[in-house]
Structure formats: C-alpha cells, structure tokens
Design a protein around this motif. Structure first.
Motif, short mmCIF file in Angstrom:
data_model
loop_
_atom_site.label_atom_id
_atom_site.label_comp_id
_atom_site.label_asym_id
_atom_site.label_seq_id
_atom_site.Cartn_x
_atom_site.Cartn_y
_atom_site.Cartn_z
N GLY A 327 -4.71 -4.45 -0.96
CA GLY A 327 -5.37 -4.76 0.31
C GLY A 327 -4.45 -4.39 1.45
N ARG A 328 -5.02 -3.96 2.54
CA ARG A 328 -4.17 -3.50 3.65
C ARG A 328 -3.36 -4.63 4.27
NH1 ARG A 328 -5.10 1.67 5.24
NH2 ARG A 328 -7.00 2.67 4.46
N ASP A 387 -0.27 -2.34 -0.43
CA ASP A 387 -0.93 -2.26 0.87
C ASP A 387 -1.01 -0.84 1.41
OD1 ASP A 387 1.73 -1.87 1.34
OD2 ASP A 387 1.90 -3.33 2.98
N ARG A 388 -0.72 0.15 0.57
CA ARG A 388 -0.77 1.55 0.99
C ARG A 388 -1.61 2.36 0.01
NH1 ARG A 388 5.62 1.87 1.28
NH2 ARG A 388 5.58 -0.39 1.16
N ARG A 389 -2.33 3.31 0.53
CA ARG A 389 -3.19 4.14 -0.32
C ARG A 389 -2.35 4.97 -1.28
NH1 ARG A 389 -8.39 5.33 0.01
NH2 ARG A 389 -8.53 4.35 2.06
N LEU A 691 7.21 2.62 -6.15
CA LEU A 691 6.14 2.23 -5.23
C LEU A 691 6.69 1.87 -3.86
CD1 LEU A 691 3.85 0.10 -7.57
CD2 LEU A 691 3.57 2.48 -6.88
N ASP A 692 7.86 1.23 -3.82
CA ASP A 692 8.43 0.86 -2.53
C ASP A 692 8.82 2.08 -1.72
OD1 ASP A 692 8.12 -1.79 -3.07
OD2 ASP A 692 10.13 -2.05 -3.90
N GLY A 693 9.13 3.18 -2.38
CA GLY A 693 9.55 4.38 -1.66
C GLY A 693 8.41 5.17 -1.07
N ILE A 694 7.17 4.82 -1.37
CA ILE A 694 6.02 5.56 -0.83
C ILE A 694 5.87 5.22 0.65
CG2 ILE A 694 3.52 5.80 -0.94
CD1 ILE A 694 3.68 5.33 -3.91
N GLU A 696 4.39 4.77 4.56
CA GLU A 696 3.19 4.12 5.09
C GLU A 696 2.06 5.15 5.24
OE1 GLU A 696 2.79 0.98 5.74
OE2 GLU A 696 4.84 0.29 5.40
N ASP A 697 0.84 4.63 5.19
CA ASP A 697 -0.31 5.51 5.40
C ASP A 697 -0.26 6.08 6.80
OD1 ASP A 697 -1.14 4.90 2.89
OD2 ASP A 697 -2.58 3.37 3.52
#
Length: 814
Positions: A327-328, A387-389, A691-694, A696-697
């Motif tokens: 969820g965002r 929280d990110r796509r 996942l933490d390194g992705i 922000e949208d």
C-alpha cells in the motif's frame, strides 16, 4: 420534527453511504461522505443540493451551504471517499464543522491520500454540461478534462479541521456559520465494531432521540471489539444500554440481512482462510488478498502475522512462504495502529502490556527472564511492508524462474481491484493456474454496465458454487477479464484553450462567492449595528449593500475576463484599502458600511494547540551564525541551515559555526548506538536489502491541466478464485436479536440492496407482531417523515400579559 433522506446506498447494490438528517428548526446533519469505485461526480448531485443553495429570487448564483454539521462513521471508501473532493470543489464546504473519532481522522487521511496517489480517475472529469457554456472556437475538443485533484498537503489540511471525539462522551457541537441555532443538540459516539474508531451516532434534539447505526458488527474479532449495543467490548450484558434503548428513530443498515451466521464463529473463519493459503503456498503459488488500505487491513495483517509466528515455532509450511503487505501509505497506517491500541479489543491491549512488561525486565528493571524478544501486536517479524511499485514488481517476479518456487502471500489495496496495488498484482498473476485470489468482502456493484473486477471475480465464484458437482473441481477458471487502466495526459492545443476558458470562469465564480456575496451574507447583521438612527434606515442600508454585492457579482461573472474592473462606487469605503494612492473617502450621506473606516484583519495561523510558532525564532546563539539583521526566513537556505528547527538523530553531530570556529557549541554533541537495549524500534518483516534499494516511484510527469485516457486490456484468467467473508458486518442473527431489544419507535432501513432491505423489513414485522414501531424503506433521494408521535407547542407570552397574570400556589388534598 425529523425527516431522513438517503443520498446514496439505499435500495442499491452500491455500498456508498450518504444521509441527510433534518431536525426541527431547519438543522441539517450530513452523516458520511461516501463514494464508490466509479468516482462518478453525478452521484454527488444530491449532496451538492444541500451544500450549495441557489436563491430563486436572484439571477446571481450565490451558493451558501445549508448543512449545520457533518458526522463521519467509518474510515472506508464507502463512508469517507468523497470528503476531500467536496472540500476541494464545493464552495465553503470546509466551513462546515465535521466530527469523528481519532482513528477515523488518522486512517481516513491515509486512505484518501492513497486513493488520489493511486488513480487519476479519483479526481473526476469535468461534466460536459459545464463545458457547453464555454465560448470556444475549436471543434474537436475532448470532454474528459480532469478536475484538479487535492494534493497530499491539502488532504492533510482538510482532515486537520475535523473535531475529534471519544466514545460515550456527550458533546454539544457548534453549527456552521450558515446554520440556524442548534438549540441544545447533543451528539454521542459509540463503538460500532467493523473498523477502528467506527461509530454509532446518538443524536438528541428536543424530543427526538435518533440512533444512526450503519455497518456495525456485534461480534468480537482479533483486533476490533464488538459494537457497544449491550455495553462494553463485545457486549457483556443482556439488555441494550440505556442511551441507545427505545430511540424515536433507528437508522440501520440492511446489508447482511440474508447472510447466515458462520458456524464456528471467528475461529472457523480464520482457519478457513489459513487452510486456503496453506494449500496454495505449499505448491509454490502466490495468494493475492485484496483489502482496503486503512480499516479491515488491520484485522488481516494481525491474523496472518500471528499465524506465521505460530507456524515458525511448529515448523509448518507457512514459515517457508513470504508474507507482504502492499500500500502506498502502509507505513503510516501501521504507525497509527501502533498508537491507537486503546481503541482496539482488550486482548490487543493485554498483549501489548505483556510485551511492554517483558521489555522493562529485559532492560534491567526486573528479573530479566524474557530478554525482550517478544514482538508487539503490530511489530511485524514476518509481514514485509511494501509502498513502491518497483518493490511489488520484484516480489511478484522473484522465484518464477527457479526450480523450487517459493510461495507468497500478498495483501494489497484495494478490495474492489479497481485502484491500488491489488489491480497490478492481479494482472501479473492472472495467467498462472497455481496462483489464487481470495476475496474477503462482498463486492458492491456501482454500475451494471461496468462492474468492478472484484465483482466480476465474485460472480464467477458464485456461479461455480451454484453449479458445483462432486467431481472435485479445483476452482480454476478460463475466462477473459477486461483490465481498464486510466492515465493522465497533458492538454495541448484546442483542449488546453478550452480548459483555460473554463478555469477562468470557475475562478471568477469562486471569487464572487467568497469575496462578494458570501461576506455580505455573513455580516448582514453588522449593517444594522452600524446604524442606530432608525430600523428603517438599517433595512435600507442592508438592501443597498446586498444590491451592491450582487452588482459586483454580475461584473465578476462575465466570461472571458480575467479580472473584473470594479468602479470606486462598487468598492465603497474599501477603495482606501484596494487602491493605491487613495487616502480619503467622502462619507457624507453614506449608510451602512460606508460610514465606518475599513480595517483588514489578518488571521493568525493556529491549530488546536494554539498559535503556530516559527522554529527559527528560537535558535540558540551559536546556531544563528551572523544572522543578526538578516531576514530569518533566509537562514534555512544553504550553508548547513537546511535542518534548522528540526530534531537531530542521536548519532548526528550538531552543526558547526563557521564564523566563530568549530568548537563554539555550548553543548557537546550526543551520540548513541541504535542497537542499545533502551531503543524501541518496530520491525516490518525483517530487512531485505534488494527491496530497500529500489528507488521511490517517479512523480507523475503531468502536473498541469490534463485529461483522462482510458485503455483496456483483455487477459485470460486462469488462477483460482475463492471467497471468505472478512467484512466484519452484522449478520441475520445479530439483526434479529438486537432490533427487538433496541425497541425503536421508527425503523429506517438503508445501506443494502433492495432484496436485503425488503427481506429484513418483512422479518422485523414478524418479530414485532404487535406493530409497536413503523418501518421505512426509502430509496435514494426520497424523504421520509419519522418525527416522534407527539405534538408539542411553545407558548410565548407578551410582557404586558405576563404582568397581569396572578400566580397562585396549589396544594393537593387527599
């Protein structure tokens, strides 16, 4: 007098809820500002009639809200989704007082921010009828122009205006500036179950005692306590509490009137869900559970997290599967949940107290037997928050190419599958028969022509259940599903010109309403106070001022003009403030406002804690640098002053003063290891560096005027579909048990389909065979008179007659 008008959700498949309660004296109360997944502005037309009144005696459309106050019941899209839209686009809607519990304010804000960040369709398009009046030379213009969506900051501002209330505390609210006197109106909030902070409203006014109870749940759940009908969490008594007993009118939702009680209760329901998940993840499949992003998600997240904890100690097959919540604004939701444990069931409170006590002992305040390893109710060890796509795409794609697939369970917003991350996850999982989607709420139908994806999937599941044979079918479907995607596209050429013409008209109209007509109506009483010569002179002055305001409104309302050229006569005494170089005004033979020197009052920016402060005004001497004589607003720009007025972390040193050396700080910089035992942190499913390194949208590239572009993809659905009711709504047994105990004089059924409503009405007539109360089943837009069956008169005696009365005391004789 009491009349009731359902604006949405009555005798309808739509779950959206809006209702108007009109009491004696013209008091109008709006309960819930709901919407559905279609985001159709036409469904708000009935509400707009009450928010904007157009006087028929004038040709100028001066809109004045007629609502006295607004009550919010649940932090779900069905009850609060249209709140920000109304604040943004309805004139003076923010001037109407709003009341709700603390959890509804916090969780509702995150829900609305998630909604507008997930789909551009929530902003809604400009109706074609509004564009027809725009003078325009082009021919091929589109009509799908998007309205300006409220920003996250604006949404936060709207929700900060809501007045928080607590359960079981009577409160006498303040009416809006446009409302008649409330005359002792009292509102009281009671726990309704179903959602965190969900409310049953008790409204007392004169002889009227109204109980508004829509979407409540009497049964206790893992997180939510039951409704407060019988007193306490979950209801511990045999009778309805006195405050909610024998109301003159009970407004109750009929949704669930045909739903039988689940055998085995909550534990049976929970076990069914876990069995479905185990069967899917053991084969390496992925389970998608669409849910809302603020209310019911807490129940599912708590259940699955504790199921994973229990399974990890018993070496079950859930421990090898991954658990995610997407969820965002999911981090904000869980942060609110951790701070609102007192609103939850008593078991949650006791669990938190036990963990807190163990933490104290581990920190040396006790015998140290637990070592502080227990996790709190919402301290996630297995549930990972996304929280990110980009994070979601990587989770869905991970393990698909490996020889041993890893099972995954993804909780994603939203329940309708029309917006949020659940829609994109379903699109990626649809063509794999090893995957499964589990619907946890009965999907409403906002449109017969285009039902939501959740409604379509539920229809397929229902059809299969009705045609089930003993062949052991595994529930796979092979049908095509239409995925309708919406995107924003910048306006260009003729479309942009037409939009700018429409926007200019709207701005002029807003200026007229807020600066001209509205201010005149608000201060009409001040005109009479200024003139003390005679009552007739006051009336003439007021009429003159209203006429001048209407003339100014006419000038401002002309299309195609960016600014209205107001004459000195229109401005009156305000010409001294509005025009430069004007210092005198002839007040001879003037009336009303033109006889008083104008004064512009600057309102202070304050909140519920008082006047706002500027952090830069409270800097220490060593932090000011050489800022003496310099505008303090410039101190936050560059040279290490970006964080002035903000808290530093434990391991961040204080900023050095370049002008006076590096060792001029009076206080030493404090550092502290973040792994200290006293440091309390919340884990969200462990640490995953990938996942933490992705990043922000990316922000939406279209920030200016835009239009809605709709595309449709057809995808063959091969995954398994199942349904387990986690909606937390009252069932048939609860309704049949409690309504006779409540003993209302009038019963109004809303919030359900035509079949559910008529069935419940028929059952209630059989339960109350003596005919002790009347039953109303209004449709959307209808008005029913549910006033108390007594006649009351108010006698006013003139002072001369009162002086002539001779009072005599009487004594009773036996």
């Amino acid at each position: 007098m009491f009349t009731f008008s359902p604006l949405l959700g009555a005798l309808s498949e739509s779950a959206a809820s809006q209702s108007i309660l009109e009491l004696d004296g013209g008091i109008k109360i709006l309960v819930s500002v709901g919407w559905d997944e279609s985001f159709d502005p036409a469904k708000l037309k009935e509400l707009e009639k009450y928010v904007a009144q157009i006087p028929s005696a004038s040709a100028i459309a001066i809109q004045v809200p007629t609502l006295s106050l607004i009550l919010l019941t649940h932090a779900t899209t069905e009850h609060i989704a249209a709140f920000a839209h109304c604040c943004k686009h309805f004139p003076l809607f923010t001037r109407i007082p709003v009341y709700a519990t603390g959890p509804i304010i916090g969780l509702g804000r995150t829900l609305i921010q998630d909604l507008y960040a997930s789909t551009p369709a929530a902003a809604t398009t400009i109706p074609w009828s509004d564009l027809e009046g725009v003078s325009y030379s082009g021919q091929d213009a589109s009509s799908d122009f998007l309205l300006q969506a409220p920003t996250p900051d604006e949404i936060a501002t709207y929700f900060s205006l809501i007045h928080p209330l607590k359960y079981s505390q009577p409160h006498q609210p303040l009416g809006s500036p446009f409302s008649p006197p409330l005359n002792g109106l009292t509102i009281t909030a009671y726990n309704s179950g179903h959602t965190l902070g969900g409310t049953i409203w008790h409204i007392q006014h004169g002889l009227e005692s109204i109980v508004y109870a829509v979407d409540w749940n009497q049964g206790r759940e893992n997180v939510y306590s039951g409704a407060a009908w019988l007193g306490g969490a979950g209801g511990g008594g045999a009778e309805v509490i006195e405050q909610l007993r024998k109301p003159t009118a009970l407004v109750c939702s009929s949704r669930g009137g045909e739903k039988p009680s689940l055998s085995g209760g909550r534990s049976k329901r929970d076990e069914q869900l876990l069995d479905k998940i185990r069967a899917c993840v053991s084969k390496g499949g992925t389970v998608l559970i669409p849910t809302d992003s603020s209310a019911r998600v807490l129940e599912l997240a708590y259940l699955l997290e504790h199921a994973w904890r229990d399974d990890s100690t018993s070496n079950g097959n859930l421990g090898s599967a991954k658990l995610y919540l997407a969820g965002r604004n999911v981090h904000s939701v869980m942060r609110y949940a951790r701070s609102m444990l007192e609103w939850m069931d008593d078991n949650i409170v006791r669990e938190f107290e036990a963990v807190a006590d163990g933490t104290k002992r581990a920190n040396g305040l006790g015998d140290g037997t637990r070592q502080g390893k227990e996790a709190g109710p919402f301290d996630f060890r297995h549930l990972r928050l996304l929280d990110r796509r980009g994070q979601i795409d990587k989770v869905v794609a991970s393990g698909s190419d490996s020889d041993i697939p890893v099972g995954k369970v993804i909780l994603a917003s939203d329940a309708s599958l029309e917006w949020g991350f659940s829609k994109s996850v379903l699109k990626q999982l649809a063509q794999d028969p090893s995957n499964m989607v589990i619907l946890t709420e009965y999907p409403s139908s906002s449109s017969s022509s285009h039902p939501s994806l959740a409604r379509t999937l539920w229809t397929w599941w229902k059809r299969r259940q009705e045609n089930t044979t003993e062949d052991g079918s595994n529930g796979e479907v092979l049908q095509d599903l239409d995925f309708i995607d919406t995107q924003k596209q910048a306006l260009e050429g003729n479309d942009l010109a037409r939009y700018q013409q429409w926007l200019a008209q709207q701005r002029q109209r807003q200026t007229t309403l807020q600066g001209g007509g509205v201010s005149t109506l608000e201060t009409a009483g001040d005109v009479g106070d200024d003139v003390s010569e005679s009552s007739s002179e006051s009336e003439d002055s007021e009429d003159e001022q209203q006429g001048r305001a209407l003339n100014a409104a006419t000038t401002l309302g002309q299309a195609g003009r960016k600014k209205a050229a107001l004459t000195d006569e229109d401005l009156g005494i305000n010409v001294i403030l509005k025009k430069k170089g004007v210092f005198d005004f002839d007040m001879e033979e003037k009336k009303g406002r033109d006889r008083m020197f104008p004064h512009s009052v600057r309102r202070r920016r304050d909140d519920e804690y008082g006047e706002g402060i500027r952090p830069e005004d409270f800097l220490r001497a060593e932090e000011r640098d050489d800022g003496d004589g310099v505008d303090m607003d410039q101190l936050g720009k560059g040279d290490g002053h970006d964080n002035l007025g903000k808290k530093r972390k434990w391991d961040d040193a204080a900023p050095t003063n370049k002008a006076h050396g590096a060792n001029t700080n009076k206080r030493p910089a404090l550092t502290r290891n973040m792994t200290d035992e006293l440091q309390v942190t919340y884990s969200d499913g462990g640490v995953d560096d990938d996942l933490d390194g992705i990043p922000e949208d990316p922000d939406d590239a279209v920030n200016g005027p835009s239009k809605l572009v709709v595309t449709t993809d057809k995808i063959t659905v091969k995954l398994q579909i199942d349904f387990i009711d986690f909606a937390g709504i009252h069932d048939k047994r609860s309704l049949h048990m409690l309504i006779p105990l409540i003993q209302p004089r009038k019963l109004i059924l809303v919030g359900g389909s035509s079949e559910d409503t008529m069935t419940l009405a028929s059952d209630c007539k059989k339960l109350m065979a003596d005919g002790s109360f009347d039953i109303y089943t209004p449709s959307t837009g209808d008005t029913v008179d549910a006033s108390v069956d007594t006649n009351a008169w108010v006698v006013k005696l003139a002072p001369p007659l009162l002086k002539q009365l001779k009072w005599q005391s009487t004594t009773s004789t036996e």
